[in-house]
Structure formats: C-alpha cells, structure tokens
Design a protein around this motif. Structure first.
Motif, short mmCIF file in Angstrom:
data_model
loop_
_atom_site.label_atom_id
_atom_site.label_comp_id
_atom_site.label_asym_id
_atom_site.label_seq_id
_atom_site.Cartn_x
_atom_site.Cartn_y
_atom_site.Cartn_z
N GLU A 199 1.25 -1.13 0.24
CA GLU A 199 0.10 0.44 -0.17
C GLU A 199 1.31 1.34 0.05
O GLU A 199 0.26 2.29 0.41
CB GLU A 199 -0.80 -0.13 1.32
N GLN A 200 1.77 1.34 -0.37
CA GLN A 200 3.29 2.26 -0.13
C GLN A 200 3.39 2.84 -2.43
O GLN A 200 4.01 3.44 -2.22
CB GLN A 200 3.79 2.05 0.02
N SER A 201 3.40 1.38 -2.67
CA SER A 201 3.20 1.74 -4.28
C SER A 201 1.75 1.76 -4.93
O SER A 201 1.04 1.04 -4.99
CB SER A 201 4.47 1.21 -4.68
N VAL A 202 1.89 2.89 -6.12
CA VAL A 202 0.69 2.37 -7.10
C VAL A 202 0.76 1.86 -8.51
O VAL A 202 2.17 2.09 -9.03
CB VAL A 202 0.22 4.00 -7.27
N ILE A 203 0.40 0.96 -8.58
CA ILE A 203 0.94 0.44 -10.02
C ILE A 203 -0.15 0.82 -10.84
O ILE A 203 -1.20 0.31 -11.05
CB ILE A 203 0.78 -1.70 -9.71
N ILE A 204 0.34 1.00 -12.58
CA ILE A 204 -0.65 0.80 -13.60
C ILE A 204 -0.15 0.23 -14.47
O ILE A 204 0.45 -0.55 -14.56
CB ILE A 204 -0.28 2.50 -14.26
N HIS A 257 -3.78 13.75 -11.69
CA HIS A 257 -4.99 12.86 -11.58
C HIS A 257 -5.31 11.76 -10.30
O HIS A 257 -5.92 11.48 -9.14
CB HIS A 257 -6.79 12.71 -12.25
N ILE A 258 -4.61 10.45 -11.11
CA ILE A 258 -4.49 9.76 -10.39
C ILE A 258 -3.96 10.18 -8.54
O ILE A 258 -4.26 9.91 -7.13
CB ILE A 258 -3.89 8.19 -10.64
N SER A 259 -2.64 11.04 -8.88
CA SER A 259 -1.69 10.88 -7.46
C SER A 259 -2.06 12.69 -6.47
O SER A 259 -2.70 11.57 -5.31
CB SER A 259 -0.10 11.97 -8.60
N ILE A 260 -3.02 13.10 -6.79
CA ILE A 260 -3.86 13.94 -6.39
C ILE A 260 -5.39 13.30 -5.30
O ILE A 260 -5.33 13.22 -4.25
CB ILE A 260 -4.91 15.21 -6.88
N ARG A 261 -6.27 12.22 -6.31
CA ARG A 261 -6.65 10.88 -6.13
C ARG A 261 -6.52 10.34 -4.46
O ARG A 261 -6.34 10.24 -3.62
CB ARG A 261 -7.79 10.73 -6.82
N LEU A 262 -5.70 9.73 -5.26
CA LEU A 262 -4.59 8.62 -3.98
C LEU A 262 -3.81 9.20 -2.75
O LEU A 262 -4.20 9.29 -1.93
CB LEU A 262 -4.05 7.55 -4.53
N THR A 316 5.32 5.68 -4.11
CA THR A 316 5.50 5.28 -5.52
C THR A 316 4.69 5.10 -6.90
O THR A 316 3.98 4.49 -5.82
CB THR A 316 6.67 4.46 -5.31
N MET A 317 4.86 5.53 -7.85
CA MET A 317 4.27 5.19 -8.91
C MET A 317 5.08 4.39 -10.00
O MET A 317 5.86 4.56 -9.83
CB MET A 317 3.61 5.84 -9.36
N TRP A 318 4.49 3.03 -10.53
CA TRP A 318 5.18 2.33 -11.46
C TRP A 318 4.53 1.80 -12.60
O TRP A 318 3.13 1.45 -12.40
CB TRP A 318 6.38 1.25 -11.18
N VAL A 319 4.45 1.41 -13.34
CA VAL A 319 4.48 0.89 -14.87
C VAL A 319 4.89 0.30 -15.67
O VAL A 319 6.75 0.35 -15.87
CB VAL A 319 3.85 2.29 -15.64
N GLY A 320 4.49 -1.28 -16.47
CA GLY A 320 6.16 -1.28 -16.67
C GLY A 320 5.69 -1.62 -18.11
O GLY A 320 4.06 -1.94 -18.97
N LEU A 321 6.35 -1.02 -18.79
CA LEU A 321 6.35 -1.20 -20.46
C LEU A 321 7.52 -1.41 -21.00
O LEU A 321 9.03 -1.56 -20.29
CB LEU A 321 6.36 0.71 -20.86
#
Length: 126
Positions: free
Chosen positions: A32-37, A54-59, A67-72
């Motif tokens: 619950e410390q990281s946001v995963i896209i 928007h996601i950052s502000i909402r959460l 942290t936030m991460w996305v696998g690309l």
C-alpha cells in the motif's frame, strides 16, 4: 482487472468535449505504498500527464503512498512521456527467475543453468 479477486483497481478517465479519450487502470501494491498502473488506453497520449496527476491527487487524499510504477517494454510509444514525468527505468538486476528441476529429469542441469534463461520486460516480476 475488475474481477481479479487478488486486488481492487481504480480507474481514471480523461474526457474531451464529453468524449472519453483515455483511461488508466491502476491498483495499490500489497505494501500500500506503491501505485501500479495496470493498463493505459488512449487515442491522445497528451492526456497521460493529466491522468497521472489526477491519480496522484486522488490517492494522496486517501493514502500515504510513495511511488508509482508502470511496466512498459523498451519500444512502447508512451515511454518518452513517462520519462518526461520523472519515471525511471528499473534496474535489470532486480528481476530473477525461480525454477525447479525434477531430480529424475535428464534436463535438470539445463533447467537450473542461469545462462539458459532470458527475461524480457514483460516477463519480469513486480
């Protein structure tokens, strides 16, 4: 994503003149410390920075995530956008493969040999 019993997801949608132009599906990591896209669909990549904000502000209002991460993959067309937003490439050394070689298998030596395994970004762990 919505029917996966392992985690709950959130969605943010970008609209232009009332028409949806993009959406992002995201979830919180187990810590619950990281946001995963999980998924991004858009006809307008220019909407991505606004949706990330928007996601950052909402959460931030609800949770204390860090942290936030996305696998690309390396070839993904949105990669430059995420780099501009400050996302960093994860070190290749953070991924590993766990395998099992049956004791009776004649292939055991090959299965357990690290040089026989090659991991692509899509195969990497979270």
């Amino acid at each position: 994503y919505y029917h996966n019993p392992m985690y709950q997801v959130g969605t943010t949608v970008a609209r232009k003149h009332g028409q949806m132009i993009a959406y992002i599906i995201y979830r919180l990591a187990d810590d619950e410390q990281s946001v995963i896209i999980n998924d991004i669909v858009t006809s307008s990549p220019d909407a991505i920075p606004e949706m990330i904000a928007h996601i950052s502000i909402r959460l931030r209002k609800r949770l204390n995530w860090g942290t936030m991460w996305v696998g690309l993959p390396e070839w993904h067309p949105y990669l430059p956008i995420f780099k501009r937003l400050g996302f960093l490439k994860r070190s290749d050394s953070t991924s590993s493969i766990v395998v099992h070689g049956s004791p009776n298998s004649e292939l055991k030596a090959s299965v357990l040999e690290p040089t026989c395994w090659f991991v692509t970004l899509g195969d990497r762990d979270e």
